[in-house]
Design an enzyme around this catalytic site. Structure first.
Site, PDB file in Angstrom:
ATOM      1  N   HIS A   1     -79.063 -64.545 -19.156  1.00  0.00           N
ATOM      2  CA  HIS A   1     -77.873 -65.120 -19.788  1.00  0.00           C
ATOM      3  C   HIS A   1     -77.036 -63.998 -20.398  1.00  0.00           C
ATOM      4  O   HIS A   1     -75.836 -63.882 -20.155  1.00  0.00           O
ATOM      5  CB  HIS A   1     -78.363 -66.106 -20.851  1.00  0.00           C
ATOM      6  CG  HIS A   1     -77.332 -66.857 -21.593  1.00  0.00           C
ATOM      7  ND1 HIS A   1     -76.941 -68.124 -21.238  1.00  0.00           N
ATOM      8  CD2 HIS A   1     -76.631 -66.553 -22.710  1.00  0.00           C
ATOM      9  CE1 HIS A   1     -76.043 -68.560 -22.110  1.00  0.00           C
ATOM     10  NE2 HIS A   1     -75.830 -67.624 -23.008  1.00  0.00           N
TER      11      HIS A   1
ATOM     12  N   ARG B   1     -78.838 -66.752 -27.870  1.00  0.00           N
ATOM     13  CA  ARG B   1     -80.129 -66.935 -27.203  1.00  0.00           C
ATOM     14  C   ARG B   1     -81.288 -66.586 -28.140  1.00  0.00           C
ATOM     15  O   ARG B   1     -82.361 -67.153 -28.037  1.00  0.00           O
ATOM     16  CB  ARG B   1     -80.195 -66.073 -25.937  1.00  0.00           C
ATOM     17  CG  ARG B   1     -79.000 -66.245 -25.016  1.00  0.00           C
ATOM     18  CD  ARG B   1     -78.859 -67.639 -24.499  1.00  0.00           C
ATOM     19  NE  ARG B   1     -79.910 -67.863 -23.541  1.00  0.00           N
ATOM     20  CZ  ARG B   1     -80.239 -69.032 -23.046  1.00  0.00           C
ATOM     21  NH1 ARG B   1     -79.573 -70.098 -23.407  1.00  0.00           N
ATOM     22  NH2 ARG B   1     -81.206 -69.161 -22.173  1.00  0.00           N
TER      23      ARG B   1
ATOM     24  N   HIS C   1     -84.964 -66.131 -26.689  1.00  0.00           N
ATOM     25  CA  HIS C   1     -85.107 -64.690 -26.468  1.00  0.00           C
ATOM     26  C   HIS C   1     -85.419 -63.953 -27.750  1.00  0.00           C
ATOM     27  O   HIS C   1     -85.075 -64.399 -28.848  1.00  0.00           O
ATOM     28  CB  HIS C   1     -83.824 -64.100 -25.857  1.00  0.00           C
ATOM     29  CG  HIS C   1     -83.658 -64.470 -24.425  1.00  0.00           C
ATOM     30  ND1 HIS C   1     -84.385 -63.886 -23.429  1.00  0.00           N
ATOM     31  CD2 HIS C   1     -82.868 -65.375 -23.830  1.00  0.00           C
ATOM     32  CE1 HIS C   1     -84.055 -64.432 -22.265  1.00  0.00           C
ATOM     33  NE2 HIS C   1     -83.135 -65.345 -22.492  1.00  0.00           N
TER      34      HIS C   1
ATOM     35  N   ASP D   1     -84.811 -58.412 -26.033  1.00  0.00           N
ATOM     36  CA  ASP D   1     -84.376 -58.922 -24.723  1.00  0.00           C
ATOM     37  C   ASP D   1     -82.872 -58.741 -24.564  1.00  0.00           C
ATOM     38  O   ASP D   1     -82.380 -58.377 -23.497  1.00  0.00           O
ATOM     39  CB  ASP D   1     -84.683 -60.422 -24.574  1.00  0.00           C
ATOM     40  CG  ASP D   1     -86.150 -60.771 -24.652  1.00  0.00           C
ATOM     41  OD1 ASP D   1     -87.001 -59.874 -24.549  1.00  0.00           O
ATOM     42  OD2 ASP D   1     -86.444 -61.971 -24.833  1.00  0.00           O
TER      43      ASP D   1
END
Length: 175
Positions: free
Chosen positions: A87, A120, A126, A130
């Site tokens: 993403h 995220r 996440h 990340d």
């Protein structure tokens, strides 16, 4: 996956549209800009998948055995890995390409990309590392494509379209 990229496209258009760069992005009104930015996002997506398969890191909500802030997506997301964030990689790559079209909005574009990525982490899908890895991955991938003849040719088309759409918008705002 290509489906994830396709589904996410309309979301990315909205993320970076009017309040960030002053125009609305869509396949209908700005196809050349979208083509440029989606190419970068697609390349980042491919690179991301390779790294994700190598590290196979569990997502935070899985590691902590707690629901995320988006529990409707938990079952699907639990089956995939978190490092790096696809993403975020797609969002950063899309943003980097958009910065080449509208460099006067680089700060706003990259700030929005950071917010897009960090959501995220906030929702529990996440880890912060990340997201950091996603920026590095997107930047490295983008450095490889930005100098290609194909990218530069598409960039000329995208910049011309951007200029034209901005002028049309200014004319309609005056009238």
């Amino acid at each position: 996956s290509e489906q994830a990229l396709s589904d996410e496209g309309a979301s990315l258009y909205k993320v970076f549209s009017e309040e960030v760069i002053g125009i609305s992005l869509s396949r209908r009104t700005t196809p050349e800009i979208i083509r440029l930015c989606e190419r970068a996002a697609s390349d980042a997506n491919k690179a991301n998948s390779t790294v994700k398969d190598e590290y196979q890191r569990k997502r935070p909500f899985v590691a902590f055995e707690e629901p995320s802030l988006n529990p409707g997506a938990d079952a699907e997301k639990a089956e995939s890995f978190s490092y790096p964030s696809g993403h975020a990689s797609r969002g950063y790559a899309f943003a980097l390409a958009l910065c080449t079209v509208a460099p006067e909005y680089t700060t706003e574009i990259m700030l929005r990309a950071q917010y897009y990525a960090l959501n995220r982490v906030v929702c529990g899908h996440h880890w912060k590392s990340d997201i950091d890895a996603s920026l590095l991955l997107a930047s490295a991938m983008f450095a490889n494509i930005v100098c290609t003849d194909e990218y530069q040719q598409q960039l000329v088309k995208a910049r011309e379209e951007y200029r034209r759409v901005k002028e049309e918008q200014a004319s309609s705002d005056e009238g």
